[in-house]
Design a protein around this motif. Sequence first.
Motif, PDB file in Angstrom:
ATOM      1  N   MET A   1       0.853  -1.186   0.000  1.00  0.00           N
ATOM      2  CA  MET A   1       0.000   0.000   0.000  1.00  0.00           C
ATOM      3  C   MET A   1       0.888   1.234   0.000  1.00  0.00           C
ATOM      4  O   MET A   1       1.406   1.646   1.021  1.00  0.00           O
ATOM      5  CB  MET A   1      -0.886  -0.005   1.245  1.00  0.00           C
ATOM      6  N   SER A   2       1.145   1.806  -1.116  1.00  0.00           N
ATOM      7  CA  SER A   2       1.996   2.982  -1.210  1.00  0.00           C
ATOM      8  C   SER A   2       1.297   4.181  -0.622  1.00  0.00           C
ATOM      9  O   SER A   2       0.080   4.254  -0.562  1.00  0.00           O
ATOM     10  CB  SER A   2       2.356   3.256  -2.674  1.00  0.00           C
ATOM     11  N   GLU A   3       2.126   5.158  -0.185  1.00  0.00           N
ATOM     12  CA  GLU A   3       1.588   6.298   0.549  1.00  0.00           C
ATOM     13  C   GLU A   3       0.574   7.073  -0.264  1.00  0.00           C
ATOM     14  O   GLU A   3      -0.451   7.521   0.243  1.00  0.00           O
ATOM     15  CB  GLU A   3       2.739   7.221   0.961  1.00  0.00           C
ATOM     16  N   GLY A   4       0.799   7.223  -1.510  1.00  0.00           N
ATOM     17  CA  GLY A   4      -0.114   8.001  -2.326  1.00  0.00           C
ATOM     18  C   GLY A   4      -1.026   7.153  -3.171  1.00  0.00           C
ATOM     19  O   GLY A   4      -1.586   7.616  -4.152  1.00  0.00           O
ATOM     20  N   SER A   5      -1.169   5.916  -2.800  1.00  0.00           N
ATOM     21  CA  SER A   5      -1.942   4.997  -3.629  1.00  0.00           C
ATOM     22  C   SER A   5      -3.389   5.427  -3.729  1.00  0.00           C
ATOM     23  O   SER A   5      -4.092   5.543  -2.752  1.00  0.00           O
ATOM     24  CB  SER A   5      -1.864   3.581  -3.040  1.00  0.00           C
ATOM     25  N   ARG A   6      -3.842   5.657  -4.960  1.00  0.00           N
ATOM     26  CA  ARG A   6      -5.243   5.998  -5.165  1.00  0.00           C
ATOM     27  C   ARG A   6      -6.064   4.758  -5.499  1.00  0.00           C
ATOM     28  O   ARG A   6      -7.286   4.821  -5.547  1.00  0.00           O
ATOM     29  CB  ARG A   6      -5.379   7.041  -6.280  1.00  0.00           C
ATOM     30  N   GLY A   7      -5.371   3.673  -5.731  1.00  0.00           N
ATOM     31  CA  GLY A   7      -6.093   2.458  -6.058  1.00  0.00           C
ATOM     32  C   GLY A   7      -6.591   1.723  -4.826  1.00  0.00           C
ATOM     33  O   GLY A   7      -7.411   0.836  -4.933  1.00  0.00           O
ATOM     34  N   SER A   8      -6.034   2.098  -3.648  1.00  0.00           N
ATOM     35  CA  SER A   8      -6.445   1.433  -2.418  1.00  0.00           C
ATOM     36  C   SER A   8      -7.885   1.792  -2.091  1.00  0.00           C
ATOM     37  O   SER A   8      -8.328   2.919  -2.299  1.00  0.00           O
ATOM     38  CB  SER A   8      -5.521   1.848  -1.270  1.00  0.00           C
ATOM     39  N   SER A   9      -8.610   0.833  -1.565  1.00  0.00           N
ATOM     40  CA  SER A   9      -9.985   1.088  -1.192  1.00  0.00           C
ATOM     41  C   SER A   9     -10.037   1.992   0.032  1.00  0.00           C
ATOM     42  O   SER A   9      -9.129   2.011   0.859  1.00  0.00           O
ATOM     43  CB  SER A   9     -10.690  -0.241  -0.890  1.00  0.00           C
ATOM     44  N   LEU A  10     -11.103   2.760   0.110  1.00  0.00           N
ATOM     45  CA  LEU A  10     -11.264   3.653   1.241  1.00  0.00           C
ATOM     46  C   LEU A  10     -11.547   2.860   2.506  1.00  0.00           C
ATOM     47  O   LEU A  10     -12.191   1.814   2.479  1.00  0.00           O
ATOM     48  CB  LEU A  10     -12.406   4.628   0.979  1.00  0.00           C
ATOM     49  N   ALA A  11     -11.082   3.379   3.616  1.00  0.00           N
ATOM     50  CA  ALA A  11     -11.400   2.823   4.929  1.00  0.00           C
ATOM     51  C   ALA A  11     -11.906   3.964   5.793  1.00  0.00           C
ATOM     52  O   ALA A  11     -11.333   5.059   5.786  1.00  0.00           O
ATOM     53  CB  ALA A  11     -10.169   2.171   5.567  1.00  0.00           C
ATOM     54  N   PHE A  12     -12.984   3.718   6.508  1.00  0.00           N
ATOM     55  CA  PHE A  12     -13.586   4.757   7.341  1.00  0.00           C
ATOM     56  C   PHE A  12     -13.325   4.456   8.808  1.00  0.00           C
ATOM     57  O   PHE A  12     -13.083   3.308   9.193  1.00  0.00           O
ATOM     58  CB  PHE A  12     -15.091   4.844   7.083  1.00  0.00           C
ATOM     59  N   GLY A 103      -3.843  -5.069   7.003  1.00  0.00           N
ATOM     60  CA  GLY A 103      -4.797  -6.160   7.145  1.00  0.00           C
ATOM     61  C   GLY A 103      -6.177  -5.723   7.586  1.00  0.00           C
ATOM     62  O   GLY A 103      -7.070  -6.567   7.753  1.00  0.00           O
ATOM     63  N   LEU A 104      -6.386  -4.414   7.788  1.00  0.00           N
ATOM     64  CA  LEU A 104      -7.674  -3.931   8.292  1.00  0.00           C
ATOM     65  C   LEU A 104      -8.534  -3.294   7.204  1.00  0.00           C
ATOM     66  O   LEU A 104      -9.530  -2.651   7.519  1.00  0.00           O
ATOM     67  CB  LEU A 104      -7.450  -2.920   9.426  1.00  0.00           C
ATOM     68  N   ARG A 105      -8.148  -3.451   5.944  1.00  0.00           N
ATOM     69  CA  ARG A 105      -8.991  -2.955   4.863  1.00  0.00           C
ATOM     70  C   ARG A 105     -10.328  -3.695   4.895  1.00  0.00           C
ATOM     71  O   ARG A 105     -10.370  -4.907   5.088  1.00  0.00           O
ATOM     72  CB  ARG A 105      -8.311  -3.152   3.515  1.00  0.00           C
ATOM     73  N   GLY A 106     -11.379  -2.952   4.710  1.00  0.00           N
ATOM     74  CA  GLY A 106     -12.706  -3.542   4.808  1.00  0.00           C
ATOM     75  C   GLY A 106     -13.291  -3.427   6.202  1.00  0.00           C
ATOM     76  O   GLY A 106     -14.452  -3.781   6.421  1.00  0.00           O
ATOM     77  N   HIS A 107     -12.505  -2.934   7.160  1.00  0.00           N
ATOM     78  CA  HIS A 107     -12.981  -2.728   8.527  1.00  0.00           C
ATOM     79  C   HIS A 107     -13.264  -1.243   8.767  1.00  0.00           C
ATOM     80  O   HIS A 107     -12.649  -0.370   8.154  1.00  0.00           O
ATOM     81  CB  HIS A 107     -11.944  -3.201   9.547  1.00  0.00           C
ATOM     82  N   TYR A 108     -14.176  -1.014   9.664  1.00  0.00           N
ATOM     83  CA  TYR A 108     -14.396   0.329  10.202  1.00  0.00           C
ATOM     84  C   TYR A 108     -13.508   0.431  11.438  1.00  0.00           C
ATOM     85  O   TYR A 108     -13.643  -0.365  12.364  1.00  0.00           O
ATOM     86  CB  TYR A 108     -15.867   0.516  10.563  1.00  0.00           C
ATOM     87  N   VAL A 109     -12.595   1.409  11.476  1.00  0.00           N
ATOM     88  CA  VAL A 109     -11.524   1.408  12.472  1.00  0.00           C
ATOM     89  C   VAL A 109     -11.752   2.500  13.514  1.00  0.00           C
ATOM     90  O   VAL A 109     -11.986   3.671  13.179  1.00  0.00           O
ATOM     91  CB  VAL A 109     -10.147   1.609  11.817  1.00  0.00           C
ATOM     92  N   LEU A 110     -11.681   2.107  14.782  1.00  0.00           N
ATOM     93  CA  LEU A 110     -11.729   3.041  15.904  1.00  0.00           C
ATOM     94  C   LEU A 110     -10.326   3.170  16.478  1.00  0.00           C
ATOM     95  O   LEU A 110      -9.744   2.179  16.923  1.00  0.00           O
ATOM     96  CB  LEU A 110     -12.694   2.541  16.986  1.00  0.00           C
ATOM     97  N   ASN A 137      -5.681   6.694   2.579  1.00  0.00           N
ATOM     98  CA  ASN A 137      -7.093   6.533   2.218  1.00  0.00           C
ATOM     99  C   ASN A 137      -7.990   6.145   3.387  1.00  0.00           C
ATOM    100  O   ASN A 137      -9.018   5.494   3.200  1.00  0.00           O
ATOM    101  CB  ASN A 137      -7.267   5.529   1.075  1.00  0.00           C
ATOM    102  N   PHE A 138      -7.606   6.548   4.598  1.00  0.00           N
ATOM    103  CA  PHE A 138      -8.506   6.455   5.742  1.00  0.00           C
ATOM    104  C   PHE A 138      -9.307   7.743   5.814  1.00  0.00           C
ATOM    105  O   PHE A 138      -8.740   8.833   5.824  1.00  0.00           O
ATOM    106  CB  PHE A 138      -7.731   6.252   7.051  1.00  0.00           C
ATOM    107  N   ARG A 139     -10.622   7.608   5.827  1.00  0.00           N
ATOM    108  CA  ARG A 139     -11.509   8.761   5.962  1.00  0.00           C
ATOM    109  C   ARG A 139     -11.981   8.800   7.414  1.00  0.00           C
ATOM    110  O   ARG A 139     -12.817   8.002   7.830  1.00  0.00           O
ATOM    111  CB  ARG A 139     -12.688   8.657   4.994  1.00  0.00           C
ATOM    112  N   LEU A 140     -11.432   9.752   8.163  1.00  0.00           N
ATOM    113  CA  LEU A 140     -11.615   9.758   9.605  1.00  0.00           C
ATOM    114  C   LEU A 140     -12.354  11.003  10.076  1.00  0.00           C
ATOM    115  O   LEU A 140     -12.282  12.061   9.462  1.00  0.00           O
ATOM    116  CB  LEU A 140     -10.249   9.706  10.311  1.00  0.00           C
ATOM    117  N   ALA A 141     -13.043  10.851  11.194  1.00  0.00           N
ATOM    118  CA  ALA A 141     -13.606  11.973  11.935  1.00  0.00           C
ATOM    119  C   ALA A 141     -13.023  11.931  13.339  1.00  0.00           C
ATOM    120  O   ALA A 141     -12.850  10.855  13.915  1.00  0.00           O
ATOM    121  CB  ALA A 141     -15.128  11.892  11.993  1.00  0.00           C
ATOM    122  N   ALA A 142     -12.693  13.097  13.872  1.00  0.00           N
ATOM    123  CA  ALA A 142     -12.225  13.180  15.254  1.00  0.00           C
ATOM    124  C   ALA A 142     -13.437  13.249  16.175  1.00  0.00           C
ATOM    125  O   ALA A 142     -14.283  14.134  16.033  1.00  0.00           O
ATOM    126  CB  ALA A 142     -11.343  14.405  15.440  1.00  0.00           C
TER     127      ALA A 142
END
Length: 312
Positions: A1-12, A103-110, A137-142
């Motif tokens: 998973m490269s730092e600027g990878s746009r192909g990686s799926s989003l993780a929330f 390994g946490l792609r596809g998970h919602y991460v806390l 590509n982690f879409r996070l809210a504080a």
Amino acid sequence: MSEGSRGSSLAFGQVVIGPPGSGKSTYCHAMREFLGRVGRRVAVVNLDPANEALPYPCTLDIAQLVTLPDVMGSLGLGPNGGLLYCMEYLEANVDWLQEQLQGLRGHYVLFDCPGQVELYTHHNSLKNVFACLAKWNFRLAAVHLVDSHYCTDPGKFISVLCTSLSTMLHVELPHVNILSKMDLIEQYGKLAFNLDYYTEVLDLSYLVDHLASDPFFRNYRRLNEKLVEVIEDYSLVSFVPLNVQDKESMRQVMQAVDKANGYSFGDQEQRSLEALMSAAVGADFHFSSTLAVQEKYVQSQDKAVEEEVMDL
């Protein structure tokens, strides 16, 4: 998973922050179970090197990289200095975190974060780690937790507003401020105003007037007025009340966070148009959640008054 990878799926996910004792780990435990019941695959990541008694199953623990007792023992630092060093060490070894999160792609991460306030108001290490997560590509809210008992003390509440505003400006993430432990608020004393005054942060001049009625704070009225002006000029701070024992309260918080990190606008779950519009407008959940808590608070106050009358 490269730092600027746009192909990686989003993780929330959520980064759970706040001062010590505000209930961050309890929140992570309750939110993990709640989201699991609505069908999400949830993983909890502990980023607090001082958190040794975790109440939840931890998928990834910073203790695998560094622990506060080890830092304090080897470098002769105190708890605060040791915690700052741990966060700087995490930033310097952010590749380790990236590898562990693959390994946490596809998970919602806390992300359960430390409770030292300086980390979110002016120290840059955690802020930089959050920026790296965004690049991955982690879409996070504080999710910023504040103990609701501060509402019962006008001076402390103004301090909380200043801290919350400073945190929002420094962390640079979509932000949801939470008043935690609402089920215990009646134990702290009577509120000077209705609950929505505190959650919506309405005209704070009333709070300054109320504070000035105390002889001790009367001499600091000018200072409090200036602090309040700063808070109102930014007009950013508001709160969502939370009782982790109440499923409806948890749902309202989930809805607020989903709107903040963009999860509610994705295709992860089936949603009706009505639910999507509700999340977009945000006009219903603040009022309904605050109203429900306010009713419970008023009922508890009425019950307390009745008990006092009976005792007489």
